[in-house]
Design a protein around this motif. Structure first.
Motif, PDB file in Angstrom:
ATOM      1  N   GLY A  94       4.083   1.721 -86.224  1.00  0.00           N
ATOM      2  CA  GLY A  94       3.360   0.509 -86.606  1.00  0.00           C
ATOM      3  C   GLY A  94       2.132   0.844 -87.429  1.00  0.00           C
ATOM      4  O   GLY A  94       2.006   1.948 -87.971  1.00  0.00           O
ATOM      5  N   GLU A  95       1.235  -0.131 -87.479  1.00  0.00           N
ATOM      6  CA  GLU A  95       0.069  -0.018 -88.362  1.00  0.00           C
ATOM      7  C   GLU A  95      -1.129   0.631 -87.656  1.00  0.00           C
ATOM      8  O   GLU A  95      -1.550   1.735 -88.006  1.00  0.00           O
ATOM      9  CB  GLU A  95      -0.263  -1.430 -88.834  1.00  0.00           C
ATOM     10  CG  GLU A  95      -1.427  -1.557 -89.731  1.00  0.00           C
ATOM     11  CD  GLU A  95      -1.648  -3.035 -90.113  1.00  0.00           C
ATOM     12  OE1 GLU A  95      -0.664  -3.734 -90.392  1.00  0.00           O
ATOM     13  OE2 GLU A  95      -2.808  -3.462 -90.121  1.00  0.00           O
ATOM     14  N   ALA A  96      -1.639  -0.047 -86.657  1.00  0.00           N
ATOM     15  CA  ALA A  96      -2.835   0.425 -85.953  1.00  0.00           C
ATOM     16  C   ALA A  96      -2.954  -0.324 -84.646  1.00  0.00           C
ATOM     17  O   ALA A  96      -2.453  -1.440 -84.518  1.00  0.00           O
ATOM     18  CB  ALA A  96      -4.077   0.159 -86.809  1.00  0.00           C
ATOM     19  N   PRO A  97      -3.647   0.273 -83.666  1.00  0.00           N
ATOM     20  CA  PRO A  97      -3.816  -0.435 -82.394  1.00  0.00           C
ATOM     21  C   PRO A  97      -4.590  -1.731 -82.578  1.00  0.00           C
ATOM     22  O   PRO A  97      -5.472  -1.826 -83.435  1.00  0.00           O
ATOM     23  CB  PRO A  97      -4.651   0.537 -81.542  1.00  0.00           C
ATOM     24  CG  PRO A  97      -4.620   1.849 -82.255  1.00  0.00           C
ATOM     25  CD  PRO A  97      -4.304   1.577 -83.683  1.00  0.00           C
ATOM     26  N   GLY A  98      -4.240  -2.737 -81.767  1.00  0.00           N
ATOM     27  CA  GLY A  98      -5.023  -3.979 -81.700  1.00  0.00           C
ATOM     28  C   GLY A  98      -5.897  -3.927 -80.456  1.00  0.00           C
ATOM     29  O   GLY A  98      -6.054  -2.863 -79.837  1.00  0.00           O
ATOM     30  N   GLU A 101      -4.114  -2.678 -77.190  1.00  0.00           N
ATOM     31  CA  GLU A 101      -3.802  -1.250 -77.276  1.00  0.00           C
ATOM     32  C   GLU A 101      -5.076  -0.420 -77.122  1.00  0.00           C
ATOM     33  O   GLU A 101      -5.087   0.628 -76.474  1.00  0.00           O
ATOM     34  CB  GLU A 101      -3.127  -0.940 -78.629  1.00  0.00           C
ATOM     35  CG  GLU A 101      -1.721  -1.526 -78.783  1.00  0.00           C
ATOM     36  CD  GLU A 101      -1.683  -3.021 -79.046  1.00  0.00           C
ATOM     37  OE1 GLU A 101      -2.710  -3.585 -79.488  1.00  0.00           O
ATOM     38  OE2 GLU A 101      -0.622  -3.642 -78.812  1.00  0.00           O
ATOM     39  N   ALA A 107       0.337   2.260 -77.379  1.00  0.00           N
ATOM     40  CA  ALA A 107       0.781   1.541 -78.575  1.00  0.00           C
ATOM     41  C   ALA A 107       1.647   0.335 -78.198  1.00  0.00           C
ATOM     42  O   ALA A 107       2.462   0.404 -77.275  1.00  0.00           O
ATOM     43  CB  ALA A 107       1.576   2.477 -79.485  1.00  0.00           C
ATOM     44  N   PHE A 108       1.468  -0.746 -78.930  1.00  0.00           N
ATOM     45  CA  PHE A 108       2.317  -1.940 -78.821  1.00  0.00           C
ATOM     46  C   PHE A 108       2.447  -2.452 -77.382  1.00  0.00           C
ATOM     47  O   PHE A 108       3.540  -2.487 -76.821  1.00  0.00           O
ATOM     48  CB  PHE A 108       3.697  -1.678 -79.438  1.00  0.00           C
ATOM     49  CG  PHE A 108       3.688  -1.785 -80.944  1.00  0.00           C
ATOM     50  CD1 PHE A 108       3.754  -3.024 -81.567  1.00  0.00           C
ATOM     51  CD2 PHE A 108       3.585  -0.657 -81.734  1.00  0.00           C
ATOM     52  CE1 PHE A 108       3.722  -3.137 -82.948  1.00  0.00           C
ATOM     53  CE2 PHE A 108       3.550  -0.753 -83.127  1.00  0.00           C
ATOM     54  CZ  PHE A 108       3.631  -1.996 -83.735  1.00  0.00           C
ATOM     55  N   ALA A 112       2.440  -8.571 -80.007  1.00  0.00           N
ATOM     56  CA  ALA A 112       3.409  -7.964 -80.936  1.00  0.00           C
ATOM     57  C   ALA A 112       4.247  -6.923 -80.193  1.00  0.00           C
ATOM     58  O   ALA A 112       5.443  -6.753 -80.461  1.00  0.00           O
ATOM     59  CB  ALA A 112       2.678  -7.320 -82.116  1.00  0.00           C
ATOM     60  N   ASN A 134       1.737   4.805 -84.287  1.00  0.00           N
ATOM     61  CA  ASN A 134       1.069   4.048 -85.345  1.00  0.00           C
ATOM     62  C   ASN A 134       0.559   4.981 -86.444  1.00  0.00           C
ATOM     63  O   ASN A 134       0.364   6.171 -86.211  1.00  0.00           O
ATOM     64  CB  ASN A 134      -0.146   3.310 -84.767  1.00  0.00           C
ATOM     65  CG  ASN A 134       0.234   2.035 -84.048  1.00  0.00           C
ATOM     66  OD1 ASN A 134       0.884   1.167 -84.607  1.00  0.00           O
ATOM     67  ND2 ASN A 134      -0.169   1.935 -82.791  1.00  0.00           N
ATOM     68  N   HIS A 214       6.844  -6.242 -89.591  1.00  0.00           N
ATOM     69  CA  HIS A 214       6.026  -5.948 -88.418  1.00  0.00           C
ATOM     70  C   HIS A 214       6.200  -7.092 -87.410  1.00  0.00           C
ATOM     71  O   HIS A 214       6.241  -8.264 -87.814  1.00  0.00           O
ATOM     72  CB  HIS A 214       4.566  -5.830 -88.856  1.00  0.00           C
ATOM     73  CG  HIS A 214       3.683  -5.254 -87.802  1.00  0.00           C
ATOM     74  ND1 HIS A 214       3.334  -5.940 -86.662  1.00  0.00           N
ATOM     75  CD2 HIS A 214       3.083  -4.041 -87.703  1.00  0.00           C
ATOM     76  CE1 HIS A 214       2.554  -5.180 -85.913  1.00  0.00           C
ATOM     77  NE2 HIS A 214       2.384  -4.021 -86.519  1.00  0.00           N
TER      78      HIS A 214
HETATM   79  N1  URA Z   1       0.205  -3.551 -84.038  1.00  0.00           N
HETATM   80  C1  URA Z   1       0.426  -2.290 -84.442  1.00  0.00           C
HETATM   81  O1  URA Z   1       0.683  -2.028 -85.604  1.00  0.00           O
HETATM   82  N2  URA Z   1       0.390  -1.345 -83.530  1.00  0.00           N
HETATM   83  C2  URA Z   1       0.153  -1.564 -82.245  1.00  0.00           C
HETATM   84  O2  URA Z   1       0.149  -0.621 -81.469  1.00  0.00           O
HETATM   85  C3  URA Z   1      -0.052  -2.901 -81.860  1.00  0.00           C
HETATM   86  C4  URA Z   1      -0.024  -3.877 -82.761  1.00  0.00           C
END
Ligand code: URA
Length: 249
Positions: A94-98, A101, A107-108, A112, A134, A214
Motif C-alpha cells: 500500500g501507500e502509507a500507514p493511516g 496503523e 499495516a492495513f 481500508a 507499505n 487502493h
Molecule cells: N492505507 C495504506 O496505504 N496503508 C495502510 O497500511 C493503511 C491504509
C-alpha cells in the motif's frame, strides 16, 4: 461549520456504503468450499553479503522502528514495517500507514484494511498467508500524500524486504505503490488490470506485479464497475498463482 443536515447526510452515506460493502462481499466475493493453503515460497533468501542490520525481516523492522530520516519519523506514534507470512507467494503493498496503523504499528488495520481483508478472504486466502506492507513506514500527518524525499528515504526498507521474501506476485495497491514499484508516472487507471514485472536481480526471475485500486479509493468510489475491476485483477492473480478462483454465491 457543517450543518446538522450535512453531517446527517454524511453519516447516511457512510451507513449506506457499509451496508453495500457487507452485501457485496457476502455476494460477489464470498468464498465457497475449502481452499488449500497457499504453498510456501521455494526461494530461500540470498542475503549473505548484506550488512548485518538489514539481512533479515526482523532486522529491517528494527531499523524501521528506529528510523528518523524524515520528519514523519518524529511525528509518528509507531513505525509500521509490515507484517505477514515471510514466505508468502503474494505480497500486497500500500501507500502509507493511516491513523489506525500508526496507533497499532500494523499495516492495513483500519477501514481500508477491513476491505483489504475481505478482498484477501474472497480470494480464498487469509491475511496470515500473505505479506502486507507499505511504501512509507511512517504516517504522513493528516494522511497527506507521501513526499518524493520520503519515498526515497523509505524505499531501501521495502526494496530489501522484497529481496528477502521474493514473492512471486506483488499487488500494488493504488497509484503511489504502483508508480514507486514500477518507477513510472503513469496513472493507476492505465497501469491496473495487467501484469508488469518487478526485477529483484539478474539471478532470479522477476515478480509479476499487478497494480489495482487502493482499498481506500474503492471505499470513496464504491461503484459496481470499480469493485468488478478489483475483483478481475485479483482473479488474474489467483490464476497466475495456480489457485482456484472462488465461486460467487
Ligand atoms: N492505507 C495504506 O496505504 N496503508 C495502510 O497500511 C493503511 C491504509
Amino acid at each position: 461549520m457543517r450543518s446538522i443536515m450535512e453531517k446527517q447526510a454524511n453519516l447516511n452515506k457512510i451507513l449506506k456504503q457499509h451496508l453495500e460493502l457487507e452485501a457485496f462481499f457476502a455476494g460477489d466475493f464470498t468464498v465457497k468450499g475449502k481452499i488449500e493453503p497457499i504453498a510456501a515460497a521455494v526461494t530461500e533468501p540470498t542475503t549473505q553479503q548484506e550488512p548485518a542490520d538489514m539481512n533479515t525481516l526482523d532486522a529491517i523492522a528494527k531499523k524501521v522502528k528506529g528510523c528518523k530520516k524524515c520528519e514523519i519519523g518524529t511525528t509518528r506514534t509507531n513505525a509500521v514495517p509490515g507484517q505477514g507470512n515471510p514466505k508468502a507467494r503474494l505480497m500486497f503493498v500500500g501507500e502509507a500507514p493511516g491513523a489506525d496503523e500508526d496507533q497499532k504499528g500494523l499495516a492495513f488495520v483500519g477501514r481500508a484494511g477491513k476491505l483489504l481483508t475481505q478482498i484477501i478472504e474472497a480470494m480464498g486466502l487469509t491475511r496470515d498467508e500473505v505479506f502486507i506492507g507499505n511504501i512509507l513506514k511512517c504516517r504522513p500527518p493528516g494522511n497527506r500524500d507521501p513526499k518524493p524525499d520520503e519515498i526515497a528515504n523509505c524505499w531501501p526498507y521495502l526494496k530489501k524486504q522484497l529481496e528477502i521474501m521474493q514473492p512471486e506476485i506483488i499487488v500494488a495497491l493504488g497509484a503511489h505503490a504502483a508508480r514507486t514499484l514500477l518507477d513510472t508516472k503513469q496513472p493507476i487507471g492505465k497501469l491496473r488490470g495487467y501484469f508488469h514485472e518487478y526485477h529483484y536481480s539478474d539471478e532470479v526471475p522477476p515478480a509479476k506485479l499487478m497494480p489495482t485500486y487502493h482499498p481506500a479509493y474503492l471505499l470513496r468510489n464504491y461503484s459496481t464497475d470499480n469493485r468488478r475491476r478489483v475483483w478481475e485483477d485479483m482473479q488474474k492473480v489467483l490464476k497466475e498463482l495456480g489457485l482456484p478462483i472462488p465461486k460467487k454465491k
